[in-house]
Design a protein around this motif. Structure first.
Motif, PDB file in Angstrom:
ATOM      1  N   PRO A  89       0.630  -1.031  -0.009  1.00 35.51           N
ATOM      2  CA  PRO A  89      -0.113  -0.532   0.059  1.00 35.51           C
ATOM      3  C   PRO A  89       1.223   1.254  -0.361  1.00 35.51           C
ATOM      4  CG  PRO A  89       0.004  -1.223   2.137  1.00 35.51           C
ATOM      5  CD  PRO A  89       0.534  -2.272   1.567  1.00 35.51           C
ATOM      6  N   LEU A  90       2.409   0.739   0.302  1.00 29.68           N
ATOM      7  CA  LEU A  90       3.471   1.709  -0.035  1.00 29.68           C
ATOM      8  C   LEU A  90       3.138   2.858  -1.222  1.00 29.68           C
ATOM      9  CD1 LEU A  90       5.416   1.184   2.908  1.00 29.68           C
ATOM     10  CD2 LEU A  90       4.438   3.557   3.198  1.00 29.68           C
ATOM     11  N   LEU A  91       3.064   1.677  -2.092  1.00 26.53           N
ATOM     12  CA  LEU A  91       3.154   2.470  -3.709  1.00 26.53           C
ATOM     13  C   LEU A  91       1.901   2.579  -4.092  1.00 26.53           C
ATOM     14  CD1 LEU A  91       6.015  -0.357  -4.367  1.00 26.53           C
ATOM     15  CD2 LEU A  91       6.696   1.846  -3.147  1.00 26.53           C
ATOM     16  N   ALA A  92       2.474   3.315  -5.982  1.00 26.83           N
ATOM     17  CA  ALA A  92       1.261   3.745  -6.360  1.00 26.83           C
ATOM     18  C   ALA A  92       0.253   2.105  -7.243  1.00 26.83           C
ATOM     19  CB  ALA A  92       1.870   4.852  -7.985  1.00 26.83           C
ATOM     20  N   ARG A  93      -0.516   2.089  -7.153  1.00 21.94           N
ATOM     21  CA  ARG A  93      -1.230   0.946  -7.732  1.00 21.94           C
ATOM     22  C   ARG A  93      -0.791   0.903  -9.536  1.00 21.94           C
ATOM     23  NH1 ARG A  93      -6.740  -2.108  -5.785  1.00 21.94           N
ATOM     24  NH2 ARG A  93      -6.946  -2.947  -8.129  1.00 21.94           N
ATOM     25  N   GLY A  94      -1.062  -0.446  -9.883  1.00 20.85           N
ATOM     26  CA  GLY A  94      -0.912  -0.079 -11.504  1.00 20.85           C
ATOM     27  C   GLY A  94      -2.871  -0.961 -11.632  1.00 20.85           C
ATOM     28  N   THR A  95      -2.587  -1.580 -12.642  1.00 19.95           N
ATOM     29  CA  THR A  95      -3.545  -2.475 -13.257  1.00 19.95           C
ATOM     30  C   THR A  95      -4.435  -3.221 -11.907  1.00 19.95           C
ATOM     31  OG1 THR A  95      -2.477  -4.737 -13.600  1.00 19.95           O
ATOM     32  CG2 THR A  95      -3.260  -2.270 -15.309  1.00 19.95           C
ATOM     33  N   SER A  97      -4.334  -4.433  -7.264  1.00 16.56           N
ATOM     34  CA  SER A  97      -3.281  -3.855  -6.606  1.00 16.56           C
ATOM     35  C   SER A  97      -1.813  -5.275  -6.053  1.00 16.56           C
ATOM     36  CB  SER A  97      -4.134  -5.073  -4.900  1.00 16.56           C
ATOM     37  OG  SER A  97      -4.487  -6.005  -5.003  1.00 16.56           O
ATOM     38  N   GLU A  98      -1.872  -5.633  -6.627  1.00 20.98           N
ATOM     39  CA  GLU A  98      -0.617  -6.978  -6.883  1.00 20.98           C
ATOM     40  C   GLU A  98       0.599  -6.006  -7.635  1.00 20.98           C
ATOM     41  OE1 GLU A  98      -2.177  -9.951  -7.941  1.00 20.98           O
ATOM     42  OE2 GLU A  98      -2.650 -11.336  -6.132  1.00 20.98           O
ATOM     43  N   VAL A  99       0.229  -5.157  -9.127  1.00 18.08           N
ATOM     44  CA  VAL A  99       1.487  -4.910  -9.734  1.00 18.08           C
ATOM     45  C   VAL A  99       1.549  -3.209  -8.692  1.00 18.08           C
ATOM     46  CG1 VAL A  99       1.355  -3.768 -12.298  1.00 18.08           C
ATOM     47  CG2 VAL A  99      -0.037  -5.827 -11.282  1.00 18.08           C
ATOM     48  N   ALA A 100       2.500  -2.738  -8.457  1.00 19.33           N
ATOM     49  CA  ALA A 100       3.074  -1.390  -8.366  1.00 19.33           C
ATOM     50  C   ALA A 100       3.661  -0.813  -9.796  1.00 19.33           C
ATOM     51  CB  ALA A 100       4.188  -1.810  -7.602  1.00 19.33           C
ATOM     52  N   ARG A 101       2.837   0.845 -10.188  1.00 16.20           N
ATOM     53  CA  ARG A 101       3.512   1.632 -10.669  1.00 16.20           C
ATOM     54  C   ARG A 101       4.070   2.283 -10.862  1.00 16.20           C
ATOM     55  NH1 ARG A 101       1.590   2.336 -16.006  1.00 16.20           N
ATOM     56  NH2 ARG A 101       1.713   3.774 -17.567  1.00 16.20           N
ATOM     57  N   PHE A 102       5.463   2.491 -11.079  1.00 14.06           N
ATOM     58  CA  PHE A 102       6.304   3.534 -10.972  1.00 14.06           C
ATOM     59  C   PHE A 102       6.402   5.025 -11.995  1.00 14.06           C
ATOM     60  CE2 PHE A 102       8.110  -0.151  -8.669  1.00 14.06           C
ATOM     61  CZ  PHE A 102       7.912   0.823  -7.507  1.00 14.06           C
ATOM     62  N   ASP A 103       6.237   5.571 -11.778  1.00 12.36           N
ATOM     63  CA  ASP A 103       5.903   7.297 -13.308  1.00 12.36           C
ATOM     64  C   ASP A 103       7.377   7.722 -12.945  1.00 12.36           C
ATOM     65  OD1 ASP A 103       5.652   8.202 -15.000  1.00 12.36           O
ATOM     66  OD2 ASP A 103       3.429   8.478 -15.304  1.00 12.36           O
ATOM     67  N   LYS A 104       8.562   7.719 -13.611  1.00 12.16           N
ATOM     68  CA  LYS A 104       9.488   8.386 -12.917  1.00 12.16           C
ATOM     69  C   LYS A 104       9.347   9.885 -14.198  1.00 12.16           C
ATOM     70  CE  LYS A 104      10.898   4.812 -10.143  1.00 12.16           C
ATOM     71  NZ  LYS A 104      12.260   3.779  -9.775  1.00 12.16           N
ATOM     72  N   SER A 105       8.633  10.929 -13.391  1.00 13.44           N
ATOM     73  CA  SER A 105      10.170  11.898 -14.421  1.00 13.44           C
ATOM     74  C   SER A 105      10.172  12.952 -13.216  1.00 13.44           C
ATOM     75  CB  SER A 105       8.638  12.638 -15.072  1.00 13.44           C
ATOM     76  OG  SER A 105       6.772  12.819 -14.980  1.00 13.44           O
ATOM     77  N   ALA A 106       9.510  13.977 -13.228  1.00 11.24           N
ATOM     78  CA  ALA A 106       9.596  15.968 -12.615  1.00 11.24           C
ATOM     79  C   ALA A 106      10.013  15.251 -11.238  1.00 11.24           C
ATOM     80  CB  ALA A 106       8.818  16.671 -12.907  1.00 11.24           C
ATOM     81  N   VAL A 107       9.066  14.300 -10.844  1.00 13.03           N
ATOM     82  CA  VAL A 107       8.368  13.974  -9.027  1.00 13.03           C
ATOM     83  C   VAL A 107       9.552  12.520  -9.202  1.00 13.03           C
ATOM     84  CG1 VAL A 107       6.843  13.612  -7.611  1.00 13.03           C
ATOM     85  CG2 VAL A 107       6.718  14.481  -9.346  1.00 13.03           C
ATOM     86  N   PRO A 108      10.306  13.273  -7.944  1.00  9.05           N
ATOM     87  CA  PRO A 108      11.739  11.973  -7.057  1.00  9.05           C
ATOM     88  C   PRO A 108      10.440  11.306  -6.678  1.00  9.05           C
ATOM     89  CG  PRO A 108      11.718  14.469  -6.199  1.00  9.05           C
ATOM     90  CD  PRO A 108      10.175  14.003  -7.374  1.00  9.05           C
ATOM     91  N   THR A 109      11.171  10.229  -6.851  1.00 10.43           N
ATOM     92  CA  THR A 109      10.425   8.799  -6.279  1.00 10.43           C
ATOM     93  C   THR A 109      11.969   8.156  -5.854  1.00 10.43           C
ATOM     94  OG1 THR A 109      10.536   8.198  -8.593  1.00 10.43           O
ATOM     95  CG2 THR A 109       9.225   8.719  -7.400  1.00 10.43           C
ATOM     96  N   PHE A 110      11.283   6.207  -6.140  1.00 10.02           N
ATOM     97  CA  PHE A 110      12.349   5.750  -4.983  1.00 10.02           C
ATOM     98  C   PHE A 110      13.386   5.082  -5.503  1.00 10.02           C
ATOM     99  CE2 PHE A 110       7.503   5.251  -4.664  1.00 10.02           C
ATOM    100  CZ  PHE A 110       7.887   4.904  -2.833  1.00 10.02           C
ATOM    101  N   GLU A 111      15.054   5.719  -6.013  1.00  8.77           N
ATOM    102  CA  GLU A 111      15.856   5.906  -6.960  1.00  8.77           C
ATOM    103  C   GLU A 111      16.866   6.195  -5.963  1.00  8.77           C
ATOM    104  OE1 GLU A 111      14.820   6.889 -11.463  1.00  8.77           O
ATOM    105  OE2 GLU A 111      14.170   8.019  -9.888  1.00  8.77           O
ATOM    106  N   ASN A 112      18.040   5.859  -6.452  1.00  5.35           N
ATOM    107  CA  ASN A 112      19.634   6.445  -5.926  1.00  5.35           C
ATOM    108  C   ASN A 112      19.831   6.179  -4.386  1.00  5.35           C
ATOM    109  OD1 ASN A 112      19.599   7.976  -8.258  1.00  5.35           O
ATOM    110  ND2 ASN A 112      18.726  10.230  -6.753  1.00  5.35           N
ATOM    111  N   VAL A 277       8.484   4.411 -16.959  1.00  9.95           N
ATOM    112  CA  VAL A 277       7.577   4.114 -16.603  1.00  9.95           C
ATOM    113  C   VAL A 277       8.182   3.153 -16.490  1.00  9.95           C
ATOM    114  CG1 VAL A 277       5.225   3.867 -16.269  1.00  9.95           C
ATOM    115  CG2 VAL A 277       5.824   5.820 -17.470  1.00  9.95           C
ATOM    116  N   ALA A 278       7.695   2.148 -14.856  1.00  3.78           N
ATOM    117  CA  ALA A 278       8.060   0.848 -15.047  1.00  3.78           C
ATOM    118  C   ALA A 278       6.522  -0.169 -13.796  1.00  3.78           C
ATOM    119  CB  ALA A 278       8.787   0.819 -14.330  1.00  3.78           C
ATOM    120  N   GLU A 279       6.815  -1.205 -14.159  1.00  2.57           N
ATOM    121  CA  GLU A 279       5.383  -1.803 -13.069  1.00  2.57           C
ATOM    122  C   GLU A 279       5.851  -3.144 -13.042  1.00  2.57           C
ATOM    123  OE1 GLU A 279       0.847  -1.283 -15.648  1.00  2.57           O
ATOM    124  OE2 GLU A 279       2.111  -2.813 -15.312  1.00  2.57           O
ATOM    125  N   ARG A 280       5.823  -3.819 -11.568  1.00  2.87           N
ATOM    126  CA  ARG A 280       6.765  -4.314 -10.645  1.00  2.87           C
ATOM    127  C   ARG A 280       5.713  -5.143 -10.368  1.00  2.87           C
ATOM    128  NH1 ARG A 280       9.562  -2.848  -5.593  1.00  2.87           N
ATOM    129  NH2 ARG A 280       7.731  -3.690  -4.979  1.00  2.87           N
TER     130      ARG A 280
END
Length: 289
Positions: A89-95, A97-112, A277-280
């Motif tokens: 539940p800490l991650l953005a949902r994709g299609t 509840s089992e798919v997490a979506r990482f849409d990374k552009s101008a907003v810093p997210t889980f990297e580095n 953009v990635a899905e995990r």
């Protein structure tokens, strides 16, 4: 300072290192990372293919599949061959509840940052299947590090200090920079701090692995805080060693499948202002021992 040649054991001593018969495996380094070719990930995997892929995962720790182009459902179905999928539940949902979506552009997210996924849970993920839906024109690579190699090369005096020790893992250090207190507070009851071994034993290979990371490990238990901070800082730096790493340059539709028990990973944030953009999907694991 480390001097001399490092020990680079890809498999445990005594492991039968057999050829692969059902696909082509192309090593991406001596120690960690291999590309798998000549298989279709869609649909049910025959038991013998699943078994051989699992052996490749244990031996190479992260597997790459170029141009898979799976739907979200197909990606989840592939991961289910290794067990129940977890939700986060800490991650953005994709299609789903089992798919997490990482849409990374101008907003810093889980990297580095080097980390293993969800070690703040009592049962951290066994592994994860990540697919890139959109790639930047340059950059956006991901790196993985072999934490069994990190253990192998520790000085003996450090090994004796940490073998049998435990450490506390907490989700707050990894997430407080992204979410405000109003969102984090309710989750603290769902995800209280947990203790895990500093040195984990892999349940399938029997190898010892260093099991602390920058994102979620807060301190070693039963140790003065200053001593714990100093030792923990040294331990988490072991993932930075280039000899333990593989680096993957993504193309759209590529998949990486990694053993979260045996590795840490680092998403390289070097593509701003472009989009990535990635899905995990993540596979539920066991309690570390």
């Amino acid at each position: 300072m480390y001097e001399g040649r490092r020990t680079l054991r890809r498999v445990p001593d005594g492991w039968e290192d057999r050829p692969y018969e059902l696909f082509t495996l192309v090593p991406q380094g001596r120690l960690i990372g291999a590309e798998i070719r000549d298989i279709d990930l869609r649909g049910p995997l025959p038991p013998e293919l699943r078994e051989e892929l699992n052996r490749a995962l244990l031996e190479w720790k992260v597997l790459f599949f170029r141009g898979a182009h799976l739907t979200s459902q197909e990606q989840a179905d592939f991961a289910r061959h290794w067990g129940e999928l977890e939700t986060n539940p800490l991650l953005a949902r994709g299609t789903s509840s089992e798919v997490a979506r990482f849409d990374k552009s101008a907003v810093p997210t889980f990297e580095n940052v080097w980390h293993a996924d969800v070690t703040f849970r009592e049962r951290p993920a066994l592994g994860a299947v990540l697919q890139l839906r959109e790639v930047p024109p340059t950059g956006g690579d991901t790196m993985w590090a072999d934490m069994a190699a990190a253990w192998d090369n520790l000085p003996e005096e450090v090994k004796s200090r940490i073998d049998g020790a435990t450490a506390v893992h907490d989700f707050l250090p990894g997430f407080r920079r992204f979410y405000g207190p109003e969102r984090l507070a309710p989750l603290q009851d769902a995800f209280p701090p947990v203790e895990h071994p500093v040195v984990r034993t892999h349940p399938e290979t029997g190898r010892k692995m260093l099991f602390v990371n920058t994102s979620f490990t807060t301190h070693l238990t039963g140790m003065p805080r200053e001593e714990s901070d100093r030792l923990l800082a040294y331990l988490v730096r072991q993932a930075h060693v280039p000899e333990y790493q593989v680096r993957f340059h993504w193309q759209e539709g590529d998949i990486a499948f990694w053993d979260n028990r045996a590795t840490q990973h680092y998403a390289v944030d070097d593509y701003f202002p472009h989009r990535r953009v990635a899905e995990r999907v993540a596979i539920a694991g066991d309690r570390p021992f």
